[in-house]
Structures are given as structure tokens and as C-alpha cells.
Design a protein around this motif. Structure first.
Motif, mmCIF file in Angstrom:
data_model
loop_
_atom_site.group_PDB
_atom_site.id
_atom_site.type_symbol
_atom_site.label_atom_id
_atom_site.label_comp_id
_atom_site.label_asym_id
_atom_site.label_seq_id
_atom_site.Cartn_x
_atom_site.Cartn_y
_atom_site.Cartn_z
ATOM 1 N N PRO A 188 -16.491 33.187 47.303
ATOM 2 C CA PRO A 188 -16.857 34.871 47.041
ATOM 3 C C PRO A 188 -17.022 35.526 48.279
ATOM 4 N N PHE A 189 -17.753 34.933 49.002
ATOM 5 C CA PHE A 189 -17.939 35.728 50.398
ATOM 6 C C PHE A 189 -16.719 36.078 51.137
ATOM 7 N N ILE A 190 -15.950 35.140 51.176
ATOM 8 C CA ILE A 190 -14.814 35.581 51.933
ATOM 9 C C ILE A 190 -13.876 36.268 51.179
ATOM 10 N N ALA A 191 -13.694 36.018 49.834
ATOM 11 C CA ALA A 191 -12.708 36.654 48.921
ATOM 12 C C ALA A 191 -13.069 38.245 48.743
ATOM 13 N N SER A 192 -14.400 38.534 48.708
ATOM 14 C CA SER A 192 -14.886 39.884 48.685
ATOM 15 C C SER A 192 -15.038 40.447 50.100
ATOM 16 N N LEU A 193 -14.917 39.603 51.189
ATOM 17 C CA LEU A 193 -14.904 40.164 52.601
ATOM 18 C C LEU A 193 -13.433 40.660 52.859
ATOM 19 N N ALA A 194 -12.461 39.806 52.130
ATOM 20 C CA ALA A 194 -11.044 40.470 52.196
ATOM 21 C C ALA A 194 -11.012 41.739 51.255
ATOM 22 N N GLY A 195 -11.595 41.781 50.338
ATOM 23 C CA GLY A 195 -11.591 43.260 49.634
ATOM 24 C C GLY A 195 -12.291 44.082 50.304
ATOM 25 N N LEU A 196 -13.317 43.748 51.144
ATOM 26 C CA LEU A 196 -13.807 45.008 51.813
ATOM 27 C C LEU A 196 -12.825 45.533 52.885
ATOM 28 N N PHE A 197 -12.401 44.860 53.494
ATOM 29 C CA PHE A 197 -11.325 45.139 54.528
ATOM 30 C C PHE A 197 -10.071 46.029 53.915
ATOM 31 N N LEU A 198 -9.543 45.211 52.898
ATOM 32 C CA LEU A 198 -8.489 45.815 52.028
ATOM 33 C C LEU A 198 -8.745 47.369 51.594
ATOM 34 N N ALA A 199 -10.084 47.408 50.994
ATOM 35 C CA ALA A 199 -10.420 48.773 50.425
ATOM 36 C C ALA A 199 -10.592 49.792 51.495
ATOM 37 N N ARG A 200 -11.296 49.416 52.487
ATOM 38 C CA ARG A 200 -11.505 50.212 53.579
ATOM 39 C C ARG A 200 -10.022 50.853 54.159
ATOM 40 N N GLY A 201 -9.010 49.821 54.413
ATOM 41 C CA GLY A 201 -7.905 50.072 55.096
ATOM 42 C C GLY A 201 -7.142 51.265 54.257
ATOM 43 N N LEU A 202 -7.259 50.917 52.794
ATOM 44 C CA LEU A 202 -6.798 51.797 51.760
ATOM 45 C C LEU A 202 -7.101 53.104 51.976
ATOM 46 N N ALA A 203 -8.492 53.367 52.321
ATOM 47 C CA ALA A 203 -9.463 54.436 52.325
ATOM 48 C C ALA A 203 -8.613 55.135 53.357
ATOM 49 N N PHE A 204 -8.297 54.715 54.453
ATOM 50 C CA PHE A 204 -7.893 55.475 55.603
ATOM 51 C C PHE A 204 -6.272 55.725 55.390
ATOM 52 N N VAL A 205 -5.873 54.976 54.796
ATOM 53 C CA VAL A 205 -4.370 55.239 54.275
ATOM 54 C C VAL A 205 -4.310 56.574 53.476
ATOM 55 N N VAL A 206 -5.218 56.682 52.473
ATOM 56 C CA VAL A 206 -5.083 58.058 51.808
ATOM 57 C C VAL A 206 -5.481 59.197 52.766
ATOM 58 N N SER A 207 -6.478 59.117 53.613
ATOM 59 C CA SER A 207 -7.075 60.093 54.452
ATOM 60 C C SER A 207 -7.685 59.648 55.540
ATOM 61 N N LEU A 208 -7.646 60.026 56.674
ATOM 62 C CA LEU A 208 -8.388 59.862 57.757
ATOM 63 C C LEU A 208 -9.661 60.901 57.921
ATOM 64 N N SER A 209 -9.718 61.808 57.220
ATOM 65 C CA SER A 209 -10.876 63.003 57.382
ATOM 66 C C SER A 209 -11.396 63.304 56.019
ATOM 67 N N SER A 210 -12.213 63.971 56.026
ATOM 68 C CA SER A 210 -12.801 64.396 54.879
ATOM 69 C C SER A 210 -12.069 65.184 53.913
ATOM 70 N N ILE A 211 -12.077 65.134 52.696
ATOM 71 C CA ILE A 211 -11.546 65.963 51.733
ATOM 72 C C ILE A 211 -12.344 66.664 50.948
ATOM 73 N N LYS A 212 -12.436 67.993 50.921
ATOM 74 C CA LYS A 212 -13.367 68.631 50.088
ATOM 75 C C LYS A 212 -12.849 68.742 48.565
ATOM 76 N N SER A 261 -16.837 49.761 50.124
ATOM 77 C CA SER A 261 -15.534 50.101 50.593
ATOM 78 C C SER A 261 -14.684 50.743 49.522
ATOM 79 N N VAL A 262 -14.913 49.787 48.208
ATOM 80 C CA VAL A 262 -14.409 50.354 47.154
ATOM 81 C C VAL A 262 -14.833 51.643 46.776
ATOM 82 N N MET A 263 -16.305 52.004 46.910
ATOM 83 C CA MET A 263 -16.577 53.293 46.608
ATOM 84 C C MET A 263 -15.933 54.290 47.467
ATOM 85 N N ALA A 264 -15.927 54.024 48.858
ATOM 86 C CA ALA A 264 -15.156 54.816 49.885
ATOM 87 C C ALA A 264 -13.853 55.157 49.257
#
Lengths: 343, 504
Positions: free
Chosen positions: A141-165, A93-96
Motif C-alpha cells: 500500500p505504501f508504494i501503490a499510494s506513493l504512485a497515486g501521490l505522484f500521479l495526482a500531483r502531476g495531474l494537478a499541474f497538468v490542469v493548471s500551473l497556477s492558482s485559479i480563482k 495530492s488527490v485533494m489538490a
């Protein structure tokens, strides 16, 4: 890293068995990594036979690094975390997130000199949050990074819902430049990935911080008693993993020429698989970043072979799953054997 | 003796663990170039004192000075910086790293900012050779025996700028030669003016190496003595305490007529460490077990109650040979064990008194047959009353009770199972005098009601008073079993403390 140079004290020639014994005592942690090398060699040989000499070509091998550069960078960060006996599920998610963030910043007209550091810092920041959760609040760590997974994925969608060239030439340069040597080539993204491996190998082997990472994974309590800075090492492991997530975001954005918020779903599991196949023990304290690199290549080779054979992609997962099972059993045996002597 | 300024001086140290006092007004001093043994039974406060000395624990009161200057250690690192270096047990090392790294990790030799592995290997090899150890410094620590690991732990302490070395049971996993090497190194360090705190339950070693001895008992200082002026028997007496003997309060146990089988009998039971042991226990009999720490008294208790399985020998219950697969199986046959380790293996601090009492009974019934809450409370209340547990509040978390009352709660838990044999391992350790007497009285009453009890205690006087017979253990074997009436405290002391002939 350091080749185990066998020196016999009394100068008499040690028997082959004696040498093997010394080697085992010194580097039993190397065994799973060696197994990964052997499996990689077998995969190469098998594919070469099957495809009648069409597999081991400079072009293919160069592509192997190019296509898996982002995974290699993720695996480097993951190695740090797993060595401390943690886990980081957030990296895909962080990568995305960092990928889409960078693409957006560039699309807004900001120069790469701002966009690229923003990606890296963004990744490291998420890693810092996870690390603090793990260290200060004793969250699993499993839970903490799971929270990070959701956080980063959510942030990714905040930035844009679709692909940006991405149109920025400097960013695309990372991917399109091909430094050639005969039929071999390497792109700046590949160089970045290999640099990441080299720096990580140096840090883990030649610095106190690196050795503290191993110590924490071996016996956290002991490491603390010995006066090592355990808290810093643990937090930094996640920061490094997050930073690598940002770097992988940069590489993937350059590779695909666009940022996409749905990138890298499940990639964290690929990274974990590569690290484990590469011989790093999930229980922590044992493993090498070079092993993780071999693990990534094993993973990438399986993927290439399946594409070449035109088989179903699901076979990819079946094979990787089977390999993982085998490796985890090998690791259990090693842990059990070394555990016997220190009851 | 007081010509030198003490290198380290602790005074008025007081440490509380919840309601229990672990140390009360204890003083301790170390002169440069001496080996100072710290002696005391389990729970006497040795490890607590060490933790204060090495900065791992902040005392509630007390002063610490180094070279006569008052200091405070806020952490282990402060202590290390002042040159106070503990030798951890081998379990406190890092099995996944090399021997050399275990010696140097955290202060590795560096060159141009990076770890200099070659120098590290060479220096490790030197230190190890100093200890008479020829192991490959690059080999993984976990691949070595426990003894080697212990010596590596010592090597780690030696490479630091050490002024005070704390050796906590350093010899328990070493063989005679290795102990010899260690002692040679200790003597060399003494020459260099290092002060050494030595803790061991091997009296022979204590007498061989130490210059002075400080004795602790029940968290209090008994005294500081010159080794040459303290007889071995006197040392043991000071460690174990020798209260005023009270008269035997109850009817002496009558040996039943022939034909009645012992409730519990062990024939030749032993493990790798405990030598084959025979004991028998009649109905309504109290068997006292006397012995020093490490004499095998706890090992025996665990064998009798299925916690550990014997390597050889048989257990007979009512004359029938039985294998006890687990404590659960033992409980099913009426054998209940109360661990010496009350806090870790007994009381569950967060649960209420009532829950703690009914815990074992509920476990025996199984989760599906829940004790009705009203019945459970009634049961708990009756035990609280019978054993006079104070405060008599069923809902109070058990961890808030005093040590003596916690012990009673544990007793109540086992008694609720209506056992036939009760094995009590140091039931009176760390509790105050009044509570001690009460526990002793309860044990006596239970025995009169027909319960058989194995009563283990570090206090000889107590063993003699409570037990009908006394089993004496020394160095992991049963020396003798005698009727209490036939021994005095002094003769018992001699049996417990006698040195082993074979030691060098």
C-alpha cells in the motif's frame, strides 16, 4: 458509537473492579480513542487557563470545525484504509488535483452540477487505481499510494500551473453561508464533514462491508476463510479514501475560494497523524472513525493554540510529533498485551 | 453398514504438490449421523483430504458427490453452501472482533439493512451456552484463552446450516471438562443427522467418540474400519505401517568401555509440555526415537539442538553442561538439526542444489569469508556424488527435486558442517521406498564413521532397523529407552500405543 452497556447476568451488583474488567475485555480498542479525548480536554483546559478564559468560546470552537473540515474528511477516508492495515499517501495530492480540477471546470463555465461530481469521481478513480494495485497486483500500500501521490500531483499541474480563482456562487455558498445559533455557527462545509463522519461511523459499525473492513485488518487470511469478500473490502477502502480526497478538494476550494495545484503538500501525513492520535492502530483492525474526528480536533487545537501564543509554527510539528510517538507506544503496548493471550 | 446413502462420498482423489504426491487414489465417505475419524501420521494426507472436502483445494483427479449427486467445490464458499462447514483452529479467527462477531461475521442478523447487534448478541449467548461456555459475547475474542477461542470456532460452525462438520484437532487446547462438553454437542449433532469428521491425535478421544475410522498413510488409503472392530494396536500399526523387517545391516553399536562420556546427554530436560527427559548418545551411536504424532518426539529434537530452550534440566556435551542459546550456538558445538518440515524449514526451493548444500557452511563462516565459488561447487559436487543425489545437476532449483532427493540435499547441507551429532526429524517422511532405504543406509554409514545420530521416525520398523537403541515417547514423556535388539515391532507398538490410564 454503541456505549458498552454492562449487564450482569446474575443480577448481583458487580464490583467496580469487575466492571472495569468487563469494560476492558469488551473495549480495549477504545482505550487509545479515550486517551485522545482526554488529551483534547487537557488541551482545552490548558489553553483556557493560559489565555485567561479567552479560548473556549463559541467562535473559536466553531472555527475549529470550519478550519479543519477538509482534514476531517481526509481522516475519515484514511480511517477506512488504515483499518484494513493499509496506508494512503495520495490523499493530499488527490485533494489538490480535484480542487484545481473543479476550479478549472467552473472557470471554463461549466455548472457546479457537473464540476462537483467530476471532482468526487476523479478522487474515487485514483483511489480505485491504488486499490486495484494493492489487491490484484499485491503491491505494498505504501508504494501503490506513493504512485497515486505522484500521479495526482502531476495531474494537478497538468490542469493548471497556477492558482485559479473560483467565482461560482454555489461553490462559495458552501463556505460563506453561516447557520448561526447564538455565537455558534456552522457552514455547509462543516455539515458535509460531520455528515461524512456520521455516514462512515454507520457503515463501519452497522454494515457487513464495514465489519469486513475490520476483519481484513484483524487477520486477512481468516477473513477469507470465513467466506468474507476480502477483495472488495480492500479495494473499496481505497476508493472511499480517494472519494474523501475529492470531497476534501471541494471543501478546500470553497474554503480558500480558489484551486491551487500546490495545495495539501504533506496533508496526507496530517491525516495519518490525526487518525493515529485518534486511536486507530496502524496495524489495522482496531479504531473508530469518531476517534479520528477527535484526532483532527486535537491537531486543530494545537494549531490554534500555537497561533494564539504567537509561537513559531515549527512548534506545531514538534508537538504533533511528540504526541504521535506517545500514541504509537501506547498502541504497541495494547497490541502486545492482546497478542500475549493468543500465541 | 451400507444401508444409508453416504452424505458425502469422495473417490479416486489424487493431489500433487509439485513432484510430491500428497494423495493418491483415496476414497472417503461419510454417512449421515456418524462421527468418522480420519487417522494418519504427519504427512499422511489428512489435511490435504480435508482441504479437498472443504473446497480449499482442487484435486487433480477424483470425484465428489453429495447425497449421491456429483458436485464440484471451486471454493470454500461452494462447500459452505452445500453445508460442509470446517471448524478452523483458533488461529483462524479474528482476535480484534467480539466473540459474537466471530461467530456471525459474514452472516450477521440484520434488520432494515443494518446489523442487528442485539439479536446477534442474544443468539451468540445461546450458542455459547449450548457449548457450556459462559463468556460475554461482546468481549473481544483476543482477550480469551485459546480454549475459549477454539470453542468459539466450533460455535461458528454450529450456527451455519451445517450437514457436515469437520473438526480438525478441535481438542488439542481443551481441558477434560471442555472436551466433555464438546463431545456432548457432537452427540447432539449426530442425533440431528449431521456427519462429523473428527481428527485428533488423542487415541482415547477417537475411540470414545467415533463410529468409524479411515486410516491414511503416505497419501494412500489404508482402509475404513468400524471403531468397535479395530483394536487400538491394530490402528496404530495401520497408521505407522509395518514393512517387512530387513536384517540389521551394520555392526551393532558397541557400548564403549566405562569412562568414555556420551557425546550428548540430556538430564531431566523438559518444557511446559514435555515432561523431564533423560537421554544419552554415544559416539557413533544411532538413537531411534519412536512415538506418535504429538508424543513429544519433535519437542525433544528441538530441545536437543537449541531450537527451543528447556525450562528445566541440563544438556551435557562431552560431559560438560552447556546452555544452547540458539540453533547457531548448537551448530557451533557440532549439533545439527534437520526439521521434519522439509518444505517450510529446510529446503529453499528457489536456490540451486549447490547453493542449498553450501548454505549452512557459508552461514557459519560469515558473510565476509565467502566460500570461493569453485570450492563451493566442488564441495557440493562431492556431496551430490556421495549421497547419490539425482539428477546430479548442481544448478537445478532444489524445489524441482523429488522429496527423497530434497532430503538428501538437506542432509548434505548439515554434513558439510562436519557435525558430531545429527538430529534427523522424520527424514524419510513422504518419500518413496527406494529413497527411504537409501537414507537409512546413509545414516548407518555415517554412524560407522563415528557420527552420532538421533533418528526420529513415525515408522517403527525403520526406527528399529536404523537405531542401536530406541527411545519411546508417549503423551509428552519418555516411556523407556531400550536396545533395538531387545524389542520387536509388536512390543514397540504396544509401548507406543498404550492408552493413558488417567483419561476418563
Amino acid at each position: 458509537m454503541t456505549a458498552a452497556v454492562t449487564t450482569t447476568k446474575d443480577g448481583t451488583a458487580a464490583s467496580t473492579a469487575g466492571r472495569a474488567g468487563t469494560f476492558m475485555a469488551r473495549r480495549s480498542a477504545l482505550l487509545p480513542a479515550l486517551a485522545a479525548v482526554i488529551i483534547l480536554a487537557l488541551l482545552f483546559a490548558g489553553a483556557e487557563l493560559f489565555l485567561r478564559g479567552d479560548f473556549i468560546t463559541p467562535r473559536n470552537l466553531s472555527a475549529l470545525l470550519l478550519d479543519n473540515a477538509y482534514l476531517l474528511v481526509l481522516a475519515v477516508g484514511m480511517t477506512f484504509v488504515i483499518l484494513t492495515s493499509g496506508i494512503d499517501l495520495s490523499v493530499g495530492s488527490v485533494m489538490a488535483f480535484t480542487g484545481i480540477l473543479g476550479a478549472r471546470l467552473l472557470a471554463e463555465g461549466l455548472p457546479p452540477a457537473i464540476a462537483i461530481p467530476a471532482m468526487l469521481i476523479g478522487g474515487a478513480a485514483i483511489g480505485l487505481v491504488i486499490g486495484l494495485l494493492v489487491q490484484v497486483f499485491s503491491v505494498q500500500p505504501f508504494i501503490a499510494s506513493l504512485a497515486g501521490l505522484f500521479l495526482a500531483r502531476g495531474l494537478a499541474f497538468v490542469v493548471s500551473l497556477s492558482s485559479i480563482k473560483v467565482e461560482d456562487s454555489a461553490t462559495l455558498w458552501l463556505q460563506t453561508t453561516r447557520l448561526r445559533l447564538g455565537d455558534w455557527y456552522i457552514t455547509p462545509t462543516g455539515i458535509i464533514a460531520l455528515l461524512a463522519v456520521a455516514v462512515a461511523a454507520f457503515v463501519l459499525h452497522y454494515t457487513r462491508f464495514g465489519r469486513t473492513i475490520y476483519a481484513v485488518g484483524g487477520q486477512e487470511q481468516s477473513a477469507r476463510l470465513m467466506g468474507l469478500n476480502v477483495a472488495r473490502a480492500k479495494v473499496m477502502a481505497y476508493v472511499i479514501s480517494g472519494f474523501c480526497g475529492g470531497l476534501a478538494g471541494l471543501i478546500l476550494t470553497a474554503y480558500s475560494g480558489a484551486g491551487y495545484p500546490r495545495n495539501g503538500i504533506g496533508t496526507e501525513l496530517d491525516a495519518i497523524a490525526a487518525v493515529v492520535i485518534g486511536g486507530t492502530l496502524l496495524s489495522g483492525g482496531r479504531g473508530y472513525v469518531l476517534g479520528s474526528m477527535v484526532g483532527v480536533f486535537v491537531y486543530g487545537t494545537i494549531k490554534t493554540i500555537i497561533t494564539f501564543m504567537g509561537a513559531e509554527q515549527s512548534w506545531m510539528q514538534i508537538i504533533v510529533g511528540t504526541l504521535l510517538l506517545v500514541f504509537i507506544v501506547i498502541q504497541r503496548v495494547i497490541v502486545a498485551r492482546s497478542g500475549q493471550k493468543s500465541p | 453398514m451400507d444401508e444409508a446413502v453416504p452424505l458425502v462420498e469422495l473417490s479416486g482423489v489424487k493431489v500433487l504438490y509439485g513432484a510430491e504426491r500428497a494423495l493418491d487414489d483415496v476414497a472417503f465417505r461419510l454417512l449421515p449421523g456418524e462421527v468418522h475419524s480420519l487417522m494418519g501420521e504427519n504427512g499422511a494426507g489428512k489435511s490435504t483430504l480435508i482441504r479437498v472436502l472443504t473446497g480449499a483445494l482442487q484435486p487433480h483427479a477424483g470425484a465428489l458427490s453429495i447425497d449421491g449427486n456429483p458436485v464440484r467445490f471451486r471454493s470454500e464458499r461452494d462447500a459452505l453452501r452445500a453445508g460442509v462447514s470446517p471448524v478452523y483452529q483458533e488461529i483462524d479467527l479474528l482476535p480484534n472482533l467480539s466473540v459474537a462477531e466471530n461467530i456471525f461475521v459474514g452472516r450477521e442478523p440484520r434488520r432494515w439493512g443494518r446489523i442487528d447487534w442485539r439479536t446477534m448478541r442474544e443468539r451468540a449467548a445461546e450458542v455459547l451456552a449450548d457449548l457450556g461456555l459462559t463468556v460475554d459475547p461482546t468481549s473481544e475474542l483476543g482477550s480469551h484463552s485459546v480454549a475459549v477461542q477454539q470453542l468459539v470456532a466450533i460455535a461458528r460452525a454450529l450456527t451455519a446450516e451445517v450437514r457436515v462438520l469437520v473438526l480438525d484437532e478441535p481438542t488439542s487446547s481443551l481441558d477434560t471438562d471442555e472436551v466433555g462438553e464438546l463431545f456432548r454437542v457432537i452427540r447432539e449433532l449426530k442425533q440431528r443427522g449431521v456427519a462429523i469428521v473428527f481428527i485428533s491425535h488423542f487415541l482415547d478421544q477417537v475411540y470414545e467418540i467415533s463410529d468409524r475410522i479411515t486410516v491414511l498413510r503416505d497419501g494412500r488409503l489404508v482402509g475404513e474400519y468400524l471403531t468397535t472392530e479395530l483394536l487400538r494396536v491394530d490402528l496404530v500399526a495401520k497408521m505407522l505401517g509395518k514393512g517387512i523387517p530387513l536384517p540389521h545391516e551394520r555392526q551393532p553399536y558397541e557400548d564403549e568401555a566405562d569412562g568414555s562420556l556420551p557425546v550428548l546427554e540430556a538430564r531431566g530436560v523438559g518444557t511446559a509440555s514435555l515432561k523431564p527427559t533423560d537421554v544419552s548418545l554415544g559416539a557413533g551411536e544411532v538413537l531411534g526415537v519412536a512415538g506418535l504424532l504429538g508424543s513429544g518426539r519433535t519437542a525433544l529434537a528441538r530441545l536437543l539442538t537449541g531450537v527451543d530452550r528447556p525450562d528445566r534440566g541440563v544438556l551435557l556435551i562431552d560431559g560438560d553442561p552447556r546452555g544452547l542459546a540458539s540453533p547457531r550456538a548448537a551448530l557451533a558445538m557440532g549439533l545439527a538439526y534437520s526439521s521434519e518440515n522439509r518444505r517450510a524449514e529446510g529446503i529453499i526451493s528457489e536456490l540451486s542444489v549447490a547453493d542449498n548444500i553450501t548454505l549452512a557452511l557459508q552461514a557459519q563462516r560469515g558473510a565476509l569469508r565467502r566460500l570461493p565459488p569453485a570450492r563451493a561447487r566442488e564441495l557440493a559436487a562431492s556431496w551430490v556424488e556421495a549421497l547419490d543425489i539425482r539428477p546430479a545437476q548442481l544448478d537445478k532449483p532444489a524445489g524441482e527435486l523429488s522429496g527423497g532427493n530434497q532430503q538428501k540435499v538437506m542432509l548434505a547441507r548439515l554434513l558439510a558442517l562436519a557435525p558430531r551429532v545429527l538430529v534427523l526429524d522424520e527424514p524419510t517422511r513422504g518419500i518413496d521406498v527406494g529413497a527411504k532405504a537409501e537414507i537409512q543406509r546413509i545414516v548407518g554409514e555415517l554412524a560407522e564413521d563415528g557420527l552420532s545420530v538421533v533418528f526420529i521416525s513415525a515408522e517403527l520398523e525403520e526406527v528399529l532397523r536404523v537405531g542401536d537403541r530406541v527411545a519411546i515417547l508417549r503423551d509428552m514423556h519418555l516411556v523407556d529407552t531400550l536396545p533395538s535388539a531387545a524389542v520387536t515391532i509388536d512390543s514397540l507398538l504396544a509401548l507406543v500405543a498404550r492408552p493413558t490410564e488417567t483419561e476418563s
